[in-house]
Design an enzyme around this catalytic site. Structure first.
Site: not given
Ligand code: 13P
Length: 259
Positions: A13, A15, A101, A103, A173, A179, A219, A240-241
């Protein structure tokens, strides 16, 4: 994972990261690191404006499936700034769409009811939803994880029939793990994923539950992916990251190559 019964998916993802102009180099790096893995489906969920380049470089050349990160619950009309499921479909190459999500729930006011509308909108035009659910740190402390997940999953799937559920992917999640570098332990993540599978079983029966891909996200990185993916009810990751860095993302894909 349990590859006998269900597909393994490693999904990135992005983002609000990665410029359209950066995707060619990203695709080339990914292709050099891991070319068409047979053990999982690799997906990248990119910002809307990245999708044409993602289809061109990631999908057509590196065989990575493409997803969006949101869609409108409406079919068409006066919704300035929104993007419909049909628009995504019409691009020819968008297969998945992340829905709900945390967020989006937190910053853009999405509720379980809009999540449900979006899931139905995605399915109606042949997109596969990746539905995100998960509790906050406070909710976990208050021992509300199970009832919250139960409500989120049931609300997201209200009105989704036995045929449509086959196209649905669920991602657990936990908000406190996103994050933050605070991954859920493999046991914690597996426990909730197993619980989500029991909810699917309750609604759609054992066969469907066994065949549903349920991801973990929060994470996940190249250091912890192997252990998380070794759990029987974790069928892949939503990353994500670490998905922004080809070397890290490729290592997570390799971590999914286990029995
Ligand atoms: P991180 O892997 O950066 O923690 O993000 C997870 C996420 O929200 C994937 O949708």
């Amino acid at each position: 994972m349990n590859r006998k019964y269900r597909k393994t998916i490693i999904a990135g993802n992005f983002k609000m990261n990665m410029l359209p102009g950066e995707l060619k180099a990203y695709a080339e790096s990914m292709k050099a690191l891991v070319n068409r893995p047979r053990w999982c489906e690799t997906v990248i969920c990119a910002p809307f404006v990245d999708l044409p380049a993602a289809i061109k470089y990631l999908n057509k050349e590196a065989r990575i499936s493409i997803g969006a990160q949101n869609l409108s619950e409406h079919e068409k009309g006066a919704y300035t700034g929104e993007v419909s499921g049909q628009m995504l479909r019409d691009m020819g190459g968008v297969k998945y769409v992340i829905i709900g999500h945390s967020e989006r729930r937190q910053y853009f006011g999405e509720t379980d009811l809009t999540v449900n509308e979006k899931v139905k909108a995605a399915l109606a035009c042949g997109l596969q939803p990746i539905i995100c659910v998960g509790e906050s740190a406070r909710q976990r402390e208050m021992d509300l994880t199970a009832p919250l997940i139960n409500y989120q999953v049931r609300a997201a799937l209200a009105g989704v029939d036995e045929k449509q559920i086959k196209s649905v992917v669920i991602a657990y999640e936990p908000i406190w793990a996103i994050g933050t570098g605070n991954t859920a332990t493999a046991e914690q993540a597996n426990e909730v994923n197993r619980y989500i599978r029991s909810i699917i079983r309750d609604i759609y029966g054992a066969r469907t539950a066994r065949a549903t891909t349920i991801l973990y996200g929060g994470s996940m990185n190249d250091a912890n992916a192997f252990e998380l993916l070794a759990q029987p009810d974790i069928d892949g990751g939503l990353i994500g990251g670490a998905s922004l860095v080809p070397e890290k993302f490729a290592k997570i894909i390799f971590a999914a190559n286990q029995e």
